[in-house]
Design a protein around this motif. Structure first.
Motif, PDB file in Angstrom:
ATOM      1  N   MET A   1      -6.409   2.186 143.027  1.00  0.00           N
ATOM      2  CA  MET A   1      -6.696   1.017 142.232  1.00  0.00           C
ATOM      3  C   MET A   1      -7.202   1.407 140.839  1.00  0.00           C
ATOM      4  SD  MET A   1      -6.003  -1.342 144.387  1.00  0.00           S
ATOM      5  CE  MET A   1      -5.661  -1.088 146.076  1.00  0.00           C
ATOM      6  N   THR A   2      -8.099   2.361 140.809  1.00  0.00           N
ATOM      7  CA  THR A   2      -8.694   2.759 139.533  1.00  0.00           C
ATOM      8  C   THR A   2      -7.638   3.293 138.589  1.00  0.00           C
ATOM      9  OG1 THR A   2     -10.761   3.270 140.657  1.00  0.00           O
ATOM     10  CG2 THR A   2     -10.452   4.233 138.479  1.00  0.00           C
ATOM     11  N   PHE A   3      -6.714   4.122 139.102  1.00  0.00           N
ATOM     12  CA  PHE A   3      -5.663   4.673 138.257  1.00  0.00           C
ATOM     13  C   PHE A   3      -4.780   3.560 137.721  1.00  0.00           C
ATOM     14  CE2 PHE A   3      -1.564   6.636 137.390  1.00  0.00           C
ATOM     15  CZ  PHE A   3      -1.946   7.712 136.595  1.00  0.00           C
TER      16      PHE A   3
ATOM     17  N   ASN B   1      -2.906   0.970 132.629  1.00  0.00           N
ATOM     18  CA  ASN B   1      -2.430  -0.215 131.904  1.00  0.00           C
ATOM     19  C   ASN B   1      -3.593  -1.167 131.632  1.00  0.00           C
ATOM     20  OD1 ASN B   1       0.438   0.356 131.873  1.00  0.00           O
ATOM     21  ND2 ASN B   1       0.371   0.032 134.075  1.00  0.00           N
ATOM     22  N   PRO B   2      -4.510  -0.770 130.765  1.00  0.00           N
ATOM     23  CA  PRO B   2      -5.702  -1.599 130.568  1.00  0.00           C
ATOM     24  C   PRO B   2      -5.412  -3.008 130.059  1.00  0.00           C
ATOM     25  CG  PRO B   2      -5.589   0.142 128.923  1.00  0.00           C
ATOM     26  CD  PRO B   2      -4.495   0.396 129.911  1.00  0.00           C
TER      27      PRO B   2
ATOM     28  N   THR C   1      -2.895  -4.887 130.988  1.00  0.00           N
ATOM     29  CA  THR C   1      -2.277  -5.734 132.019  1.00  0.00           C
ATOM     30  C   THR C   1      -3.038  -5.590 133.325  1.00  0.00           C
ATOM     31  OG1 THR C   1      -0.676  -3.974 132.471  1.00  0.00           O
ATOM     32  CG2 THR C   1       0.013  -5.703 130.937  1.00  0.00           C
ATOM     33  N   SER C   2      -2.665  -4.590 134.126  1.00  0.00           N
ATOM     34  CA  SER C   2      -3.312  -4.423 135.427  1.00  0.00           C
ATOM     35  C   SER C   2      -4.789  -4.083 135.287  1.00  0.00           C
ATOM     36  CB  SER C   2      -2.600  -3.349 136.261  1.00  0.00           C
ATOM     37  OG  SER C   2      -2.604  -2.107 135.581  1.00  0.00           O
ATOM     38  N   GLY C   3      -5.184  -3.553 134.158  1.00  0.00           N
ATOM     39  CA  GLY C   3      -6.591  -3.227 133.940  1.00  0.00           C
ATOM     40  C   GLY C   3      -7.484  -4.449 133.923  1.00  0.00           C
ATOM     41  N   LYS C   4      -6.901  -5.596 133.645  1.00  0.00           N
ATOM     42  CA  LYS C   4      -7.673  -6.851 133.618  1.00  0.00           C
ATOM     43  C   LYS C   4      -7.738  -7.520 134.984  1.00  0.00           C
ATOM     44  CE  LYS C   4      -6.678  -7.710 128.772  1.00  0.00           C
ATOM     45  NZ  LYS C   4      -6.047  -8.591 127.804  1.00  0.00           N
ATOM     46  N   ALA C   5      -6.931  -7.035 135.919  1.00  0.00           N
ATOM     47  CA  ALA C   5      -6.902  -7.653 137.251  1.00  0.00           C
ATOM     48  C   ALA C   5      -8.064  -7.142 138.092  1.00  0.00           C
ATOM     49  CB  ALA C   5      -5.587  -7.309 137.947  1.00  0.00           C
ATOM     50  N   PRO C   6      -8.671  -8.026 138.850  1.00  0.00           N
ATOM     51  CA  PRO C   6      -9.750  -7.574 139.740  1.00  0.00           C
ATOM     52  C   PRO C   6      -9.182  -6.678 140.847  1.00  0.00           C
ATOM     53  CG  PRO C   6      -9.371  -9.943 139.977  1.00  0.00           C
ATOM     54  CD  PRO C   6      -8.458  -9.459 138.906  1.00  0.00           C
TER      55      PRO C   6
ATOM     56  N   VAL D   1       8.646   1.189 125.042  1.00  0.00           N
ATOM     57  CA  VAL D   1       8.552   2.048 123.867  1.00  0.00           C
ATOM     58  C   VAL D   1       7.653   1.446 122.784  1.00  0.00           C
ATOM     59  CG1 VAL D   1      10.617   1.184 122.678  1.00  0.00           C
ATOM     60  CG2 VAL D   1       9.903   3.563 122.366  1.00  0.00           C
ATOM     61  N   GLU D   2       7.496   0.148 122.768  1.00  0.00           N
ATOM     62  CA  GLU D   2       6.638  -0.476 121.761  1.00  0.00           C
ATOM     63  C   GLU D   2       5.394  -1.124 122.352  1.00  0.00           C
ATOM     64  OE1 GLU D   2       8.987  -3.117 119.405  1.00  0.00           O
ATOM     65  OE2 GLU D   2      10.404  -1.552 118.844  1.00  0.00           O
ATOM     66  N   SER D   3       5.294  -1.176 123.683  1.00  0.00           N
ATOM     67  CA  SER D   3       4.203  -1.944 124.281  1.00  0.00           C
ATOM     68  C   SER D   3       3.116  -1.115 124.948  1.00  0.00           C
ATOM     69  CB  SER D   3       4.771  -2.949 125.284  1.00  0.00           C
ATOM     70  OG  SER D   3       5.425  -2.264 126.339  1.00  0.00           O
ATOM     71  N   THR D   4       3.323   0.183 125.106  1.00  0.00           N
ATOM     72  CA  THR D   4       2.281   1.010 125.725  1.00  0.00           C
ATOM     73  C   THR D   4       2.032   2.248 124.870  1.00  0.00           C
ATOM     74  OG1 THR D   4       3.777   2.393 127.047  1.00  0.00           O
ATOM     75  CG2 THR D   4       3.050   0.316 128.043  1.00  0.00           C
ATOM     76  N   GLY D   5       0.884   2.841 125.065  1.00  0.00           N
ATOM     77  CA  GLY D   5       0.563   4.062 124.334  1.00  0.00           C
ATOM     78  C   GLY D   5       1.542   5.176 124.633  1.00  0.00           C
ATOM     79  N   ALA D   6       1.881   5.343 125.907  1.00  0.00           N
ATOM     80  CA  ALA D   6       2.840   6.381 126.280  1.00  0.00           C
ATOM     81  C   ALA D   6       4.208   6.087 125.672  1.00  0.00           C
ATOM     82  CB  ALA D   6       2.934   6.476 127.801  1.00  0.00           C
ATOM     83  N   GLY D   7       4.596   4.823 125.657  1.00  0.00           N
ATOM     84  CA  GLY D   7       5.881   4.453 125.067  1.00  0.00           C
ATOM     85  C   GLY D   7       5.923   4.713 123.574  1.00  0.00           C
ATOM     86  N   ARG D   8       4.841   4.382 122.890  1.00  0.00           N
ATOM     87  CA  ARG D   8       4.790   4.592 121.436  1.00  0.00           C
ATOM     88  C   ARG D   8       4.745   6.070 121.072  1.00  0.00           C
ATOM     89  NH1 ARG D   8       1.568  -0.158 122.027  1.00  0.00           N
ATOM     90  NH2 ARG D   8      -0.288   1.106 122.327  1.00  0.00           N
TER      91      ARG D   8
END
Length: 134
Positions: free
Chosen positions: A1-3, A8-9, A11-16, A75-82
């Motif tokens: 869960m933590t990973f 993805n802070p 998106t999934s990072g905001k989910a409980p 490619v434009e929406s995540t740090g790894a993609g950018r």
């Protein structure tokens, strides 16, 4: 869960955590979850190394060997993609292959497409002169 939350802070990072505990078994079937769990220690080391190198990508401009960078629909929406296009701008002998329909698990979802890109890159590498630096 933590990973999953940390990777993805936005998106999934905001989910409980309780919600992720319900969703992940539905989104990722057990054999795949077990495989990913086995790979988790290496992934954590990879991410720690990436964090340690934050904002040092310009140093890679000294590399002259051909490099194939691959990026998917994020490619434009995540740090790894950018990171892929930014490294492509820095690496003088790089090629950027975009897979707009694939996500992080592209090699699992379209192994033939990934294999084609890799095969083309490696077959052409010996004939390709380094790209001029911008």
């Amino acid at each position: 869960m933590t990973f999953v939350q940390g990777i993805n802070p936005e998106t999934s990072g905001k989910a409980p955590r309780w919600l992720l505990r319900l969703i992940l078994p539905l989104a990722i079937k057990k054999p795949e979850r077990l495989q990913k769990h086995t790979l988790l220690p290496a992934a954590i080391r990879d991410h720690a190394e990436i964090a340690a190198r934050d904002n040092t990508f310009a140093e890679y401009g000294r590399l002259t060997q051909p490099v194939l960078l691959m990026a998917g629909k994020e490619v434009e929406s995540t740090g790894a993609g950018r990171a892929a296009p930014r490294l492509h701008d820095v690496l003088p002998a790089s090629e950027l292959a975009l897979f707009p329909k694939l996500d992080h698990f592209g090699p699992e979802k379209d192994p033939a497409g990934i294999a084609t890109a890799l095969t083309t890159f490696f077959l052409n590498t010996a004939q390709r002169p380094p790209r001029p630096r911008s």
